[in-house]
Scaffold this motif. Structure first.
Motif, PDB file in Angstrom:
ATOM      1  N   ARG A   1      21.278   6.216   4.429  1.00 22.28           N
ATOM      2  CA  ARG A   1      21.024   6.316   2.992  1.00 22.28           C
ATOM      3  C   ARG A   1      20.119   5.167   2.535  1.00 22.28           C
ATOM      4  O   ARG A   1      19.173   5.369   1.772  1.00 22.28           O
ATOM      5  N   SER A   2      20.434   3.970   3.014  1.00 26.19           N
ATOM      6  CA  SER A   2      19.608   2.814   2.651  1.00 26.19           C
ATOM      7  C   SER A   2      18.184   2.981   3.175  1.00 26.19           C
ATOM      8  O   SER A   2      17.213   2.675   2.473  1.00 26.19           O
ATOM      9  N   LEU A   3      18.065   3.473   4.394  1.00 26.51           N
ATOM     10  CA  LEU A   3      16.748   3.676   4.995  1.00 26.51           C
ATOM     11  C   LEU A   3      15.933   4.699   4.210  1.00 26.51           C
ATOM     12  O   LEU A   3      14.769   4.465   3.868  1.00 26.51           O
ATOM     13  N   SER A   4      16.539   5.858   3.919  1.00 25.17           N
ATOM     14  CA  SER A   4      15.823   6.902   3.192  1.00 25.17           C
ATOM     15  C   SER A   4      15.444   6.441   1.793  1.00 25.17           C
ATOM     16  O   SER A   4      14.369   6.767   1.282  1.00 25.17           O
ATOM     17  N   ALA A   5      16.338   5.687   1.158  1.00 28.79           N
ATOM     18  CA  ALA A   5      16.045   5.152  -0.170  1.00 28.79           C
ATOM     19  C   ALA A   5      14.866   4.189  -0.117  1.00 28.79           C
ATOM     20  O   ALA A   5      14.016   4.180  -1.016  1.00 28.79           O
ATOM     21  N   ASP A   6      14.807   3.377   0.928  1.00 30.38           N
ATOM     22  CA  ASP A   6      13.695   2.440   1.085  1.00 30.38           C
ATOM     23  C   ASP A   6      12.375   3.192   1.244  1.00 30.38           C
ATOM     24  O   ASP A   6      11.359   2.835   0.642  1.00 30.38           O
ATOM     25  N   ILE A   7      12.413   4.265   2.031  1.00 28.76           N
ATOM     26  CA  ILE A   7      11.181   5.041   2.275  1.00 28.76           C
ATOM     27  C   ILE A   7      10.691   5.706   0.995  1.00 28.76           C
ATOM     28  O   ILE A   7       9.497   5.631   0.657  1.00 28.76           O
ATOM     29  N   ILE A   8      11.582   6.366   0.250  1.00 29.63           N
ATOM     30  CA  ILE A   8      11.139   7.046  -0.968  1.00 29.63           C
ATOM     31  C   ILE A   8      10.709   6.033  -2.023  1.00 29.63           C
ATOM     32  O   ILE A   8       9.770   6.267  -2.784  1.00 29.63           O
ATOM     33  N   SER A   9      11.361   4.862  -2.061  1.00 28.68           N
ATOM     34  CA  SER A   9      10.970   3.824  -3.018  1.00 28.68           C
ATOM     35  C   SER A   9       9.571   3.312  -2.730  1.00 28.68           C
ATOM     36  O   SER A   9       8.731   3.212  -3.625  1.00 28.68           O
ATOM     37  N   ARG A  10       9.318   2.995  -1.461  1.00 30.69           N
ATOM     38  CA  ARG A  10       8.027   2.414  -1.089  1.00 30.69           C
ATOM     39  C   ARG A  10       6.898   3.436  -1.130  1.00 30.69           C
ATOM     40  O   ARG A  10       5.770   3.114  -1.517  1.00 30.69           O
ATOM     41  N   SER A  11       7.193   4.672  -0.725  1.00 29.38           N
ATOM     42  CA  SER A  11       6.137   5.684  -0.650  1.00 29.38           C
ATOM     43  C   SER A  11       5.789   6.269  -2.012  1.00 29.38           C
ATOM     44  O   SER A  11       4.637   6.637  -2.251  1.00 29.38           O
ATOM     45  N   SER A  12       6.773   6.351  -2.915  1.00 27.61           N
ATOM     46  CA  SER A  12       6.529   7.048  -4.176  1.00 27.61           C
ATOM     47  C   SER A  12       6.621   6.173  -5.415  1.00 27.61           C
ATOM     48  O   SER A  12       6.139   6.548  -6.477  1.00 27.61           O
ATOM     49  N   PHE A  13       7.259   5.008  -5.296  1.00 32.90           N
ATOM     50  CA  PHE A  13       7.463   4.179  -6.481  1.00 32.90           C
ATOM     51  C   PHE A  13       6.927   2.762  -6.330  1.00 32.90           C
ATOM     52  O   PHE A  13       7.137   1.919  -7.190  1.00 32.90           O
ATOM     53  N   GLY A  14       6.278   2.483  -5.209  1.00 36.67           N
ATOM     54  CA  GLY A  14       5.612   1.196  -5.050  1.00 36.67           C
ATOM     55  C   GLY A  14       6.530   0.006  -4.950  1.00 36.67           C
ATOM     56  O   GLY A  14       6.131  -1.116  -5.234  1.00 36.67           O
ATOM     57  N   SER A  15       7.781   0.208  -4.564  1.00 38.99           N
ATOM     58  CA  SER A  15       8.704  -0.914  -4.406  1.00 38.99           C
ATOM     59  C   SER A  15       9.596  -0.647  -3.216  1.00 38.99           C
ATOM     60  O   SER A  15       9.685   0.482  -2.733  1.00 38.99           O
ATOM     61  N   ASN A  16      10.264  -1.676  -2.724  1.00 40.47           N
ATOM     62  CA  ASN A  16      11.177  -1.444  -1.609  1.00 40.47           C
ATOM     63  C   ASN A  16      12.597  -1.238  -2.115  1.00 40.47           C
ATOM     64  O   ASN A  16      12.886  -1.386  -3.303  1.00 40.47           O
ATOM     65  N   TYR A  17      13.483  -0.928  -1.189  1.00 44.23           N
ATOM     66  CA  TYR A  17      14.850  -0.546  -1.548  1.00 44.23           C
ATOM     67  C   TYR A  17      15.597  -1.649  -2.283  1.00 44.23           C
ATOM     68  O   TYR A  17      16.409  -1.374  -3.168  1.00 44.23           O
TER      69      TYR A  17
END
Length: 525
Positions: free
Chosen positions: A216-232
């Motif tokens: 969950r943490s990994l997927s959240a980090d990916i969607i944050s960085r790829s779509s929202f310009g920030s890390n988890y």
């Protein structure tokens, strides 16, 4: 005299309110059922004005829980320490299984004031999948009963509001854009992989992991960085609160009139979380407006909200500019990371339970990725891994139902479905029907996808983990690419076996997830 006038007004208002409730709770559902019954569509009669068939659903569930659970036996060996039942839909939704046997593949029932048409008939599913009319939208309960977590974002909206949102969001998940995210996915996965390897080494070559939490943490980090310009780390609190909100909301009944407005402890907690999430997302959006960034999904949502605010449709929809931003961010945060993390967890659980498939996937990955690092070009060649992912999504689709609401009368398969009906297709139930998938429909058998989806089933329309038709999930390319990157990297370095204490119990929490998590023993390859 004044008192008499006031009393008359109060009594008149009460009568009008009572008549309105009678129309909404009794007459409207009765008219819908009558129109369907005249066409041969039957179902259980509601036992309660306020609850519909919810009491029967609870009774059937209770009776099912008392029965001994059947299991699908795996091979008795050290490689298969557990017996795993994959035919879980009939246990989790026993009312659907029972009423399907009693009334056929198309039947009607109600939850509260919501009149549902359950569809497992493949011809009807095909017609729904081909329907592009805006007359088939989302049911109102998604933006009302589920408002705190979905609002009127792309998942729950209908008509022009949905169309505008899709135009904004969909291009951000086109295949070319997703290919550009692969290196970022590799970086995020490598970080968690190093942590797992370090723990394995420190514990003497084998460690026990609750993998679903880390994924969950990994997927959240990916969607944050790829779509929202920030890390988890920046969005960690938002994800945590959304997860808590998801758990609370999955415990209630949808469709009971007025239930969400009662001042219960549960409703107060939901409203508190909704307010906090709203403020946190707007804070992220405000910081974005104050700085210069490359155009990513968040930037497109911000611009889309402004453009929508300038349009006439904005005022007729009743959605504020802030709400437009918050609702779509919540939709992407929730759908963009929760479903992918759950699917990755189910994949690793299945590969741990079926080590012969784990070995086959690992051999393929090591052959294709000579340096151990996947890129966008080699992912397409991972046929065995793709088959495993497809079979996992068939057996354990995170999405539970495809739902459509008839905004106008509409004809499907020679059945005139009246306006106000909610069509419900149980995804995993259709994806496990023996008449469509063969006698091994409840077995884990990735080989069925050897010749693709068309070769796996009599009707390819019976496979729809990402939805169907015009409203198919806009993020499916991102999800599949992310799954391939995560699984190929992990399997190239580590091997997995099931913890003997693992309890296999799929649970419904707005999505289908492992109730007790997924605990695996992990070793280095």
């Amino acid at each position: 005299m004044a008192a008499e006038v006031i009393l008359s007004v109060v009594l008149g208002g009460f009568v009008i309110w009572a008549l309105y409730l009678y129309e909404v709770l009794v007459l409207q559902p009765k008219r819908l059922r009558s129109k369907l019954e005249k066409q041969g569509i039957r179902g259980p009669c509601p036992s309660s004005i306020l609850l519909g068939n919810i009491p029967e659903m609870k009774r059937i569930k209770l009776e099912t829980m008392k029965k001994p659970k059947a299991t699908t036996k795996t091979r008795e060996s050290k490689d298969h320490p557990l017996s795993i039942a994959h035919d879980w839909p009939s246990n989790l939704f026993p009312h659907l299984a029972q009423w399907r046997k009693e009334y056929g593949p198309i039947f009607t029932y109600s939850t509260g004031s919501i009149q549902l048409l359950s569809v497992t008939d493949i011809e009807m599913v095909k017609e729904i999948s081909m329907c592009t009319s805006l007359s088939l939208g989302r049911p109102a309960y998604m933006s009302k009963d589920l408002k705190p977590i979905l609002g009127q974002g792309i998942i729950s909206s209908s008509g022009q509001t949905w169309s505008h949102q899709r135009k904004i969001i969909s291009p951000e998940f086109y295949i070319d854009k997703v290919k550009g995210m692969v290196n970022l996915m590799v970086d995020s996965t490598t970080t968690i992989l190093r942590f797992w390897e370090s723990k394995v080494e420190s514990e003497g070559g084998m460690a026990l992991f609750r993998i679903d939490q880390d994924l969950r943490s990994l997927s959240a980090d990916i969607i944050s960085r790829s779509s929202f310009g920030s890390n988890y780390s920046k969005g960690k609190e938002i994800f945590s609160k959304l997860r808590t909100l998801q758990k609370i909301m999955s415990q209630g009944n949808i469709g009971i009139p007025g239930l969400r407005h009662l001042p219960t402890k549960r409703n107060r907690e939901i409203r508190r979380l909704e307010k906090e999430i709203h403020s946190m997302i707007l804070e992220v959006a405000k910081k974005r407006n104050e700085a210069t960034y490359e155009k990513d999904l968040l930037q497109m949502i911000l611009e889309g909200a402004k453009n929508y605010a300038d349009a006439d449709s904005f005022f007729s929809s009743g959605i504020s500019e802030d709400q437009f931003i918050v609702d779509n961010c919540k939709n992407i945060y929730f759908a963009g990371h929760e479903t992918t993390a759950i699917t990755a967890s189910w994949c690793l659980m299945l590969l741990a339970a079926y080590p012969e498939w784990q070995a086959r996937v690992r051999a393929e990955v090591l052959e294709i990725c000579k340096d151990g690092i996947p890129n966008a070009d080699v992912l397409r060649g991972m046929k065995t891994l793709t088959m495993v992912i497809q079979e996992t999504l068939r057996l354990y689709s995170p999405a539970t139902f495809i739902v459509r609401h008839t905004l106008e009368d509409i004809k499907l398969k020679d059945i005139l479905i009246p306006k106000g009906t909610t069509i419900q297709i149980p995804i995993s139930m259709v994806q496990q029907l023996p008449e469509l998938w063969g006698p091994d429909a409840a077995d884990f058998n990735p080989k069925r996808f050897e010749d693709g989806i068309r070769g796996a089933c009599k009707f390819p329309q019976a496979y729809f983990p990402f939805g169907v038709g015009a409203r198919i999930c806009v993020g499916q390319h991102l999800a599949l690419t992310e799954l391939k990157v995560i699984l190929s990297l992990i399997l190239s370095k580590l091997s997995f076996s099931l913890d003997p204490a693992y309890q296999h119990s799929p649970a419904f929490r707005l999505v289908i997830e492992p109730e007790h998590g997924v605990s695996l023993h992990v070793r280095r390859v």
